[in-house]
Design an enzyme around this catalytic site. Structure first.
Site, PDB file in Angstrom:
ATOM      1  N   ARG A 136       1.061  -0.880   0.243  1.00 58.86           N
ATOM      2  CA  ARG A 136       0.177  -0.176  -0.427  1.00 58.86           C
ATOM      3  C   ARG A 136       0.751   1.073  -0.005  1.00 58.86           C
ATOM      4  O   ARG A 136       1.398   1.073   0.565  1.00 58.86           O
ATOM      5  CB  ARG A 136      -0.709   0.027   1.695  1.00 58.86           C
ATOM      6  CG  ARG A 136      -2.225  -0.730   1.034  1.00 58.86           C
ATOM      7  CD  ARG A 136      -3.094  -0.224  -0.016  1.00 58.86           C
ATOM      8  NE  ARG A 136      -4.329  -1.752   0.291  1.00 58.86           N
ATOM      9  CZ  ARG A 136      -5.106  -2.422  -0.203  1.00 58.86           C
ATOM     10  NH1 ARG A 136      -3.587  -3.009  -1.686  1.00 58.86           N
ATOM     11  NH2 ARG A 136      -4.915  -3.061  -0.478  1.00 58.86           N
TER      12      ARG A 136
ATOM     13  N   HIS B 115      -1.645   0.757  -9.337  1.00 56.65           N
ATOM     14  CA  HIS B 115      -2.487  -0.584  -8.549  1.00 56.65           C
ATOM     15  C   HIS B 115      -3.104  -1.115  -9.156  1.00 56.65           C
ATOM     16  O   HIS B 115      -4.094  -1.598  -9.820  1.00 56.65           O
ATOM     17  CB  HIS B 115      -3.174   0.559  -7.326  1.00 56.65           C
ATOM     18  CG  HIS B 115      -3.780   0.389  -6.417  1.00 56.65           C
ATOM     19  ND1 HIS B 115      -4.047   0.559  -5.260  1.00 56.65           N
ATOM     20  CD2 HIS B 115      -3.902  -1.910  -6.139  1.00 56.65           C
ATOM     21  CE1 HIS B 115      -4.155  -0.401  -4.362  1.00 56.65           C
ATOM     22  NE2 HIS B 115      -4.009  -1.936  -4.957  1.00 56.65           N
TER      23      HIS B 115
HETATM   24  P1  NDP Z   1      -2.564 -11.917   4.846  1.00 52.68           P
HETATM   25  O1  NDP Z   1      -3.135 -11.247   5.487  1.00 52.68           O
HETATM   26  O2  NDP Z   1      -2.830 -12.929   4.435  1.00 52.68           O
HETATM   27  O3  NDP Z   1      -0.571 -11.654   5.026  1.00 52.68           O
HETATM   28  C1  NDP Z   1      -0.148 -10.812   5.413  1.00 52.68           C
HETATM   29  C2  NDP Z   1       1.737 -11.226   6.087  1.00 52.68           C
HETATM   30  O4  NDP Z   1       1.838 -10.091   6.704  1.00 52.68           O
HETATM   31  C3  NDP Z   1       1.351 -11.942   7.037  1.00 52.68           C
HETATM   32  O5  NDP Z   1       2.424 -12.909   6.747  1.00 52.68           O
HETATM   33  C4  NDP Z   1       1.598 -10.895   8.013  1.00 52.68           C
HETATM   34  O6  NDP Z   1       2.464 -12.449   9.303  1.00 52.68           O
HETATM   35  C5  NDP Z   1       2.503 -10.653   7.622  1.00 52.68           C
HETATM   36  N1  NDP Z   1       2.524  -9.003   8.814  1.00 52.68           N
HETATM   37  C6  NDP Z   1       1.751  -8.288   9.135  1.00 52.68           C
HETATM   38  N2  NDP Z   1       1.821  -7.657  10.111  1.00 52.68           N
HETATM   39  C7  NDP Z   1       3.321  -7.664   9.803  1.00 52.68           C
HETATM   40  C8  NDP Z   1       4.484  -7.024  10.824  1.00 52.68           C
HETATM   41  N3  NDP Z   1       4.098  -5.513  11.886  1.00 52.68           N
HETATM   42  N4  NDP Z   1       5.353  -7.443  11.138  1.00 52.68           N
HETATM   43  C9  NDP Z   1       5.325  -8.531  10.059  1.00 52.68           C
HETATM   44  N5  NDP Z   1       4.913  -9.251   9.327  1.00 52.68           N
HETATM   45  C10 NDP Z   1       3.562  -8.572   9.136  1.00 52.68           C
HETATM   46  O7  NDP Z   1      -2.697 -10.427   3.005  1.00 52.68           O
HETATM   47  P2  NDP Z   1      -2.597 -11.128   1.593  1.00 52.68           P
HETATM   48  O8  NDP Z   1      -0.586 -11.738   1.551  1.00 52.68           O
HETATM   49  O9  NDP Z   1      -3.538 -12.082   1.356  1.00 52.68           O
HETATM   50  O10 NDP Z   1      -1.827  -9.200   0.935  1.00 52.68           O
HETATM   51  C11 NDP Z   1      -0.893  -9.035   1.700  1.00 52.68           C
HETATM   52  C12 NDP Z   1      -1.306  -7.732   0.925  1.00 52.68           C
HETATM   53  O11 NDP Z   1      -1.207  -6.799  -0.728  1.00 52.68           O
HETATM   54  C13 NDP Z   1      -2.428  -6.352   1.159  1.00 52.68           C
HETATM   55  O12 NDP Z   1      -2.450  -6.003   2.746  1.00 52.68           O
HETATM   56  C14 NDP Z   1      -2.933  -5.725   0.605  1.00 52.68           C
HETATM   57  O13 NDP Z   1      -2.327  -4.271   0.596  1.00 52.68           O
HETATM   58  C15 NDP Z   1      -1.767  -6.276  -0.347  1.00 52.68           C
HETATM   59  N6  NDP Z   1      -2.722  -6.008  -2.039  1.00 52.68           N
HETATM   60  C16 NDP Z   1      -2.006  -5.356  -3.202  1.00 52.68           C
HETATM   61  C17 NDP Z   1      -2.504  -5.732  -4.313  1.00 52.68           C
HETATM   62  C18 NDP Z   1      -2.389  -4.901  -5.418  1.00 52.68           C
HETATM   63  O14 NDP Z   1      -2.341  -4.768  -6.558  1.00 52.68           O
HETATM   64  N7  NDP Z   1      -1.201  -3.875  -4.727  1.00 52.68           N
HETATM   65  C19 NDP Z   1      -3.664  -6.927  -5.254  1.00 52.68           C
HETATM   66  C20 NDP Z   1      -3.445  -7.463  -3.817  1.00 52.68           C
HETATM   67  C21 NDP Z   1      -3.340  -6.960  -2.204  1.00 52.68           C
HETATM   68  P3  NDP Z   1       1.763 -13.563   9.989  1.00 52.68           P
HETATM   69  O15 NDP Z   1       1.739 -14.924   8.956  1.00 52.68           O
HETATM   70  O16 NDP Z   1       2.636 -13.618  11.435  1.00 52.68           O
HETATM   71  O17 NDP Z   1       0.332 -13.061  10.352  1.00 52.68           O
HETATM   72  C1  OXD Z   2      -7.046  -5.554  -2.953  1.00 51.92           C
HETATM   73  C2  OXD Z   2      -6.355  -4.131  -3.984  1.00 51.92           C
HETATM   74  O1  OXD Z   2      -6.207  -5.087  -1.276  1.00 51.92           O
HETATM   75  O2  OXD Z   2      -5.911  -4.624  -5.118  1.00 51.92           O
HETATM   76  O3  OXD Z   2      -7.468  -6.528  -3.501  1.00 51.92           O
HETATM   77  O4  OXD Z   2      -5.319  -4.017  -3.312  1.00 51.92           O
END
Ligand code: NDP
Ligand code: OXD
Length: 310
Positions: free
Chosen positions: A225, A273
């Site tokens: 993000r 994005h």
């Molecule tokens: P998940 O919730 O499945 O995974 C998040 C990961 O981040 C987990 O491994 C979590 O750790 C880790 N994490 C969260 N907070 C912390 C922290 N403070 N310190 C260390 N590790 C942390 O999310 P997704 O994989 O599904 O998606 C990730 C992000 O990708 C979304 O939130 C979104 O912002 C972004 N995204 C962007 C898109 C785009 O088009 N650019 C499209 C889709 C998503 P743990 O496993 O230990 O909980």
């Molecule tokens: C999502 C994105 O979070 O598109 O799915 O960024």
């Protein structure tokens, strides 16, 4: 009476969701925003941005689904405290992200930014090819997307590591966990991929202090993000030569204003994005599965832990 489900996001995609619900979940009464009928009947809402007055508008809402993987666009403070929230965990988003990140990493690994610049200068300039096994990739965030991206990068033979809050086990990947293991992870990451969710703990995470811990000449692929990144710090690290390249799919703000310093920067590549998008064909089926799980009292896929913010 059939349970009422309202879809409030892109109407064109909503019509595709409607068709899938009609065919595959006739037990659910699908309604496309703003044609919601009697709001008191609404039990389920799928939205990118829920209405600000959600709690009063839908007094009998039982489940809120994000139409995206992220939920940072939700203001949890105004949502009823007991309302379960699920984020989108669906194969279409995963596939798009795997494609985008793999493309960006391969482009950087094979020095394509330098070749594009050389072409502009009409220079026939050869850079030795490094084997993938010698290229160290680091992925911040080992969630549904981080795991899938790493699986693919491992298949190319890259030397891969990941970092998350809790300990993970990913085949072929050195997994690091928590603040204590962050510096070691950063010190080895020549291409750093950000796939963290945006929370209070991760806002401004990609900053000067973090960049200084990366090896000189490292590159960033940012698909999390916009507010994860302190843009000024990135520009400084690029201009000083500490970072080589940045591929940014997300910015703060979005859309990026035409006069923003990121647009013309020779070491920055921007996309609006689009790294990944929810695909109606797969997402609607995941939503139907979650609604049925909810009705049966089963565990929901992608249930958000509000205390963690993701
Ligand atoms: P998940 O919730 O499945 O995974 C998040 C990961 O981040 C987990 O491994 C979590 O750790 C880790 N994490 C969260 N907070 C912390 C922290 N403070 N310190 C260390 N590790 C942390 O999310 P997704 O994989 O599904 O998606 C990730 C992000 O990708 C979304 O939130 C979104 O912002 C972004 N995204 C962007 C898109 C785009 O088009 N650019 C499209 C889709 C998503 P743990 O496993 O230990 O909980
Ligand atoms: C999502 C994105 O979070 O598109 O799915 O960024």
């Amino acid at each position: 009476m059939r349970p009422v489900f309202v879809y409030k996001a892109d109407p064109q995609r909503g019509r595709q969701w409607a068709e899938i619900f009609r065919r595959e979940a006739p037990e659910i009464d699908f309604r496309l925003w703003p044609e919601v009928g009697d709001a008191a009947d609404v039990r389920f809402l799928a939205a990118w941005e829920p209405p600000a007055d959600l709690a009063t508008r839908f007094p009998n809402l039982q489940l809120l689904l994000s139409t995206g993987a992220g939920v940072d666009q939700f203001d949890f403070a105004v949502l009823p405290p007991d309302l379960p929230v699920v984020r989108m965990v669906e194969p279409g988003i995963v596939q798009g992200m795997v494609e985008y990140v793999t493309h960006a990493v391969l482009d950087l690994h094979r020095d394509m930014p330098a070749y594009r610049r050389a072409q502009q200068q009409r220079q026939w300039q050869v850079i030795p090819v490094r084997p993938a096994s010698e290229r160290r990739i680091g992925v911040l965030g080992l969630g549904s997307l981080g795991h899938a991206v790493l699986d693919r990068l491992v298949s190319f033979g890259f030397d891969c590591a990941g970092w998350s809050r809790s300990r993970h086990d990913v085949a072929g990947v050195r997994c690091h966990a928590g603040a204590d293991e962050l510096d070691g992870f950063l010190a080895r990451s020549e291409i750093l991929v950000c796939l963290l969710p945006l929370t209070d703990a991760t806002r401004g995470f990609l900053n000067a202090a973090l960049f200084a811990k990366l090896p000189r000449g490292a590159s960033l692929v940012h698909v999390g993000r916009g507010p994860h990144l302190v843009t000024h710090d990135l520009l400084q690290a690029l201009d000083e030569g500490h970072l080589a390249e940045a591929v940014l799919d997300v910015t703060d703000p979005e859309p990026l204003p035409p006069d923003h310093a990121l647009w013309p920067h020779p070491r920055v590549r921007l996309t609006p994005h689009i790294a990944s998008m929810t695909q109606p064909q797969t997402a609607a089926r995941v939503a139907i599965d979650n609604l049925r799980r909810f009705e049966r009292g089963e565990t929901l896929i992608g249930l958000v832990d509000r205390t963690r913010g993701y």
